[in-house]
Write an enzyme that holds these catalytic residues in place. Sequence first.
Site, PDB file in Angstrom:
ATOM      1  N   CYS A   1      -8.569   5.268   6.262  1.00 36.21           N
ATOM      2  CA  CYS A   1      -8.020   5.765   4.997  1.00 36.21           C
ATOM      3  C   CYS A   1      -8.199   4.731   3.884  1.00 36.21           C
ATOM      4  O   CYS A   1      -7.698   3.602   3.998  1.00 36.21           O
ATOM      5  CB  CYS A   1      -6.542   6.087   5.148  1.00 36.21           C
TER       6      CYS A   1
ATOM      7  N   GLY B   1       0.828  -1.207   0.000  1.00 37.77           N
ATOM      8  CA  GLY B   1       0.000   0.000   0.000  1.00 37.77           C
ATOM      9  C   GLY B   1       0.854   1.245   0.000  1.00 37.77           C
ATOM     10  O   GLY B   1       2.023   1.212  -0.366  1.00 37.77           O
ATOM     11  N   GLY B   2       0.272   2.355   0.418  1.00 35.74           N
ATOM     12  CA  GLY B   2       0.975   3.629   0.363  1.00 35.74           C
ATOM     13  C   GLY B   2       1.194   4.290   1.698  1.00 35.74           C
ATOM     14  O   GLY B   2       1.677   5.410   1.757  1.00 35.74           O
TER      15      GLY B   2
ATOM     16  N   ASN C   1       1.431  -0.495  13.560  1.00 34.76           N
ATOM     17  CA  ASN C   1       1.082   0.107  12.266  1.00 34.76           C
ATOM     18  C   ASN C   1       1.444   1.583  12.190  1.00 34.76           C
ATOM     19  O   ASN C   1       1.426   2.160  11.096  1.00 34.76           O
ATOM     20  CB  ASN C   1      -0.398  -0.093  11.960  1.00 34.76           C
ATOM     21  N   TYR C   2       1.747   2.215  13.321  1.00 33.56           N
ATOM     22  CA  TYR C   2       2.296   3.569  13.326  1.00 33.56           C
ATOM     23  C   TYR C   2       3.807   3.460  13.560  1.00 33.56           C
ATOM     24  O   TYR C   2       4.340   3.904  14.562  1.00 33.56           O
ATOM     25  CB  TYR C   2       1.650   4.427  14.412  1.00 33.56           C
TER      26      TYR C   2
ATOM     27  N   GLY D   1      -3.026  -0.227   2.234  1.00 35.27           N
ATOM     28  CA  GLY D   1      -2.957  -1.571   1.670  1.00 35.27           C
ATOM     29  C   GLY D   1      -3.360  -2.627   2.672  1.00 35.27           C
ATOM     30  O   GLY D   1      -3.018  -2.547   3.863  1.00 35.27           O
ATOM     31  N   VAL D   2      -4.077  -3.635   2.199  1.00 36.36           N
ATOM     32  CA  VAL D   2      -4.589  -4.692   3.071  1.00 36.36           C
ATOM     33  C   VAL D   2      -3.458  -5.499   3.704  1.00 36.36           C
ATOM     34  O   VAL D   2      -3.509  -5.846   4.890  1.00 36.36           O
ATOM     35  CB  VAL D   2      -5.527  -5.620   2.269  1.00 36.36           C
TER      36      VAL D   2
END
Length: 476
Positions: free
Chosen positions: A133, A69-70, A418-419, A137-138
């Site tokens: 968001c 993803g981005g 994830n952060y 990406g998954v």
Amino acid sequence: MNSTLISQVIHTPKNSSYSTIYNSFFSQNPRITSHFKPSIIFTPKNASQIQAAIYCSKVHDLQIKIRSGGHDYEGLSYISENPFVVIDLRNLTSISIDIQKKTAWIQAGATLGEVYYRIAQKSKKLAFIAGVCPSVGVGGHLSGGGYSMMSRKFGTAADNIIDAKLIDASGQIQDRESMGEDLFWAIRGGGGTSFGLIISWKVKLLDIPEKVTIFKVTRTLEQNATQLIYKWQHIADKVDDNLLLRIFLWNTESQLSHGKKTVHAFFFTMFIGGVDDLHHEMQDRFPELGLPRGTSPDVLLHWNSSTYNVGFFKGKSDYVQHPISINGLEGIWKLLNQLSSIKNSNAMLEFSPWGGKLSEKSESETPFPHRAGNIFMIHYGVNWGNIENSKRNIAWNRKLYRYMAKYVSKSPRAAYFNYRDLDLGVNNKRNTSYEQARVWGVKYFKNNFDRLVKVKTKIDPTNFFRNEQSIPPLLS
């Protein structure tokens, strides 16, 4: 395997060039630099091409970076201090939905927006819970946990994974049955790229009403925002599980006092149910907010997102277990005002509530350990427009983080994987000791870090799948 054969497994998107794809990576966060550019960018169309890429990378001693993803805060999916290749999963976007069984197989290159759209095409009463968001990406989102606006009702995205397909370091395709429960446990919140390359996820779809309700209310310091936020801390994790009330905070010019800066608190909610039930819950739990009875959906058109869209970015995270005092909140406001002196710089803090299903599961059920005892999570984001201001903005972000130390979780001071935040610690370029990785590992995973290391040692003892914050194997 020679370079000619390697080129046969590269599939560049139509009308795209190497430089176009590469530059698109860095446009996500151009403050990130690297000593090496990728030797090759793979955009595979099927699993066999990924298997070939893994084999060739081993032959040529190239590190693999996996991009789905981005949203990659530290750019670990497309930068490295070693020679490397990028496997970009942008072509693996298939989404197969079974309405009767309430399940879906989702390829790792799909975005959350694509997932939501495809499910909505099939059903108005089924949903999958993941982030806000749509461009995320998954592949990465699910493997890191996956907080969402319905997490108090249904848990994290990782809590609702029921199968997966992964290519391991030997190039073998594994599913839940063949990989075993230890590896299946590890990739649901422990970061999939430490253990292999995840091709797809099978997820459980969840029953929701045909209509859900949202609202937004904005208050400034002049409109009692400090007291409202203080009260919010005492109820946010205790309200009806169908209700998730999130706060976004930023500093900008006051509409009441022209030219004067103030803090805006944007209360944003999703309620899994109708407006009458939502209004009753808010009147009972949080009447101070003054939620109106109802309004037109047109309010969704009037949220100004320009505060948070400049080109350079640094993010960090925390978990809060006791309400922050009024004095503590006012200290945050002072630091937000200090950022105003840096041209083209903006910050946004997000307060995301816990409770409900998030707090019911044990810390060890998945690698995502942030469960009972947390009131809310904080995300600290700072954006700026000029590269020459990078050091000042990152220093400000770190100053705020230091200030918050006395108000957040301790031993360890927890963070959300994830952060991603390299300030917490990094691995060596090639092999990292357990002790070195544990510095950052326990902050993301707490006691689950040790189990993740054991799984890594078993599945990838040579540390083929690695990055600056990947789980290391125990060194022999």
